[in-house]
Scaffold this motif. Structure first.
Motif, PDB file in Angstrom:
ATOM      1  N   CYS A   1       0.831  -1.209   0.000  1.00 18.13           N
ATOM      2  CA  CYS A   1       0.000   0.000   0.000  1.00 18.13           C
ATOM      3  C   CYS A   1       0.863   1.255   0.000  1.00 18.13           C
ATOM      4  O   CYS A   1       0.509   2.266  -0.621  1.00 18.13           O
ATOM      5  CB  CYS A   1      -0.969  -0.009   1.167  1.00 18.13           C
ATOM      6  N   TYR A   2       2.004   1.213   0.660  1.00 14.24           N
ATOM      7  CA  TYR A   2       2.937   2.353   0.674  1.00 14.24           C
ATOM      8  C   TYR A   2       3.491   2.601  -0.724  1.00 14.24           C
ATOM      9  O   TYR A   2       3.511   3.730  -1.199  1.00 14.24           O
ATOM     10  CB  TYR A   2       4.080   2.070   1.669  1.00 14.24           C
ATOM     11  N   THR A   3       3.923   1.537  -1.384  1.00  9.86           N
ATOM     12  CA  THR A   3       4.479   1.674  -2.728  1.00  9.86           C
ATOM     13  C   THR A   3       3.423   2.149  -3.709  1.00  9.86           C
ATOM     14  O   THR A   3       3.696   2.996  -4.562  1.00  9.86           O
ATOM     15  CB  THR A   3       5.088   0.338  -3.197  1.00  9.86           C
ATOM     16  N   ALA A   4       2.203   1.639  -3.596  1.00  8.84           N
ATOM     17  CA  ALA A   4       1.113   2.085  -4.466  1.00  8.84           C
ATOM     18  C   ALA A   4       0.867   3.581  -4.278  1.00  8.84           C
ATOM     19  O   ALA A   4       0.688   4.321  -5.255  1.00  8.84           O
ATOM     20  CB  ALA A   4      -0.162   1.295  -4.172  1.00  8.84           C
ATOM     21  N   GLY A   5       0.888   4.035  -3.046  1.00  6.78           N
ATOM     22  CA  GLY A   5       0.684   5.449  -2.760  1.00  6.78           C
ATOM     23  C   GLY A   5       1.809   6.316  -3.293  1.00  6.78           C
ATOM     24  O   GLY A   5       1.563   7.379  -3.868  1.00  6.78           O
ATOM     25  N   LYS A   6       3.041   5.882  -3.116  1.00 11.14           N
ATOM     26  CA  LYS A   6       4.185   6.663  -3.598  1.00 11.14           C
ATOM     27  C   LYS A   6       4.211   6.712  -5.121  1.00 11.14           C
ATOM     28  O   LYS A   6       4.560   7.740  -5.705  1.00 11.14           O
ATOM     29  CB  LYS A   6       5.503   6.092  -3.062  1.00 11.14           C
ATOM     30  N   ASN A   7       3.841   5.619  -5.780  1.00 12.03           N
ATOM     31  CA  ASN A   7       3.760   5.616  -7.249  1.00 12.03           C
ATOM     32  C   ASN A   7       2.708   6.617  -7.708  1.00 12.03           C
ATOM     33  O   ASN A   7       2.929   7.372  -8.649  1.00 12.03           O
ATOM     34  CB  ASN A   7       3.424   4.226  -7.782  1.00 12.03           C
ATOM     35  N   ALA A   8       1.565   6.612  -7.039  1.00 14.70           N
ATOM     36  CA  ALA A   8       0.479   7.534  -7.389  1.00 14.70           C
ATOM     37  C   ALA A   8       0.916   8.982  -7.178  1.00 14.70           C
ATOM     38  O   ALA A   8       0.651   9.852  -8.012  1.00 14.70           O
ATOM     39  CB  ALA A   8      -0.762   7.222  -6.563  1.00 14.70           C
ATOM     40  N   GLU A   9       1.580   9.232  -6.079  1.00 12.62           N
ATOM     41  CA  GLU A   9       2.049  10.581  -5.773  1.00 12.62           C
ATOM     42  C   GLU A   9       3.020  11.089  -6.843  1.00 12.62           C
ATOM     43  O   GLU A   9       2.987  12.263  -7.219  1.00 12.62           O
ATOM     44  CB  GLU A   9       2.737  10.584  -4.407  1.00 12.62           C
ATOM     45  N   ALA A  10       3.860  10.206  -7.360  1.00 14.45           N
ATOM     46  CA  ALA A  10       4.852  10.592  -8.365  1.00 14.45           C
ATOM     47  C   ALA A  10       4.219  11.044  -9.674  1.00 14.45           C
ATOM     48  O   ALA A  10       4.829  11.811 -10.417  1.00 14.45           O
ATOM     49  CB  ALA A  10       5.805   9.429  -8.623  1.00 14.45           C
TER      50      ALA A  10
END
Length: 108
Positions: A27-36
């Motif tokens: 979930c952290y990686t999904a969020g960081k990808n989205a933020e990018a």
């Protein structure tokens, strides 16, 4: 101008730190990808836990990333990649966004 992904779909071990984070706390990686790519980190991280919504959020993120980087592909190819190899796709996107300045607190 079209290009390819910097890392292949099976290139999970190109950056072991991102790979471990994605498999332990996806979930952290999904969020960081989205933020990018300009989406909400928190909303996409939370969407990871909701069936169907998680796939829609992941396809949206992958599509925006492809568009920003000029990578060949389609919505259908994004959907199929996420459906059959979700964590590998997430790691591939994370490795791609690292070149855009995304911070995963992991250095190579």
């Amino acid at each position: 101008m079209s290009s390819d992904w910097q890392h292949g779909i099976c290139g999970c071990f190109d950056n072991l730190g991102i790979c471990i984070i994605a498999y332990v706390v996806p979930c952290y990686t999904a969020g960081k990808n989205a933020e990018a790519v300009g989406n909400s980190c928190c909303l996409c991280g939370l969407a990871f836990f909701i069936p169907i919504v998680n796939i829609c959020a992941a396809v949206s993120t992958r599509g925006k990333l492809r568009e920003q980087k000029g990578i060949d592909g389609s919505c259908l190819s994004d959907f199929l990649t996420i459906l059959f190899c979700p964590l590998c796709a997430m790691v591939q996107e994370a490795q791609e966004t690292q070149g855009m300045g995304a911070n995963y607190m992991v250095r190579e």
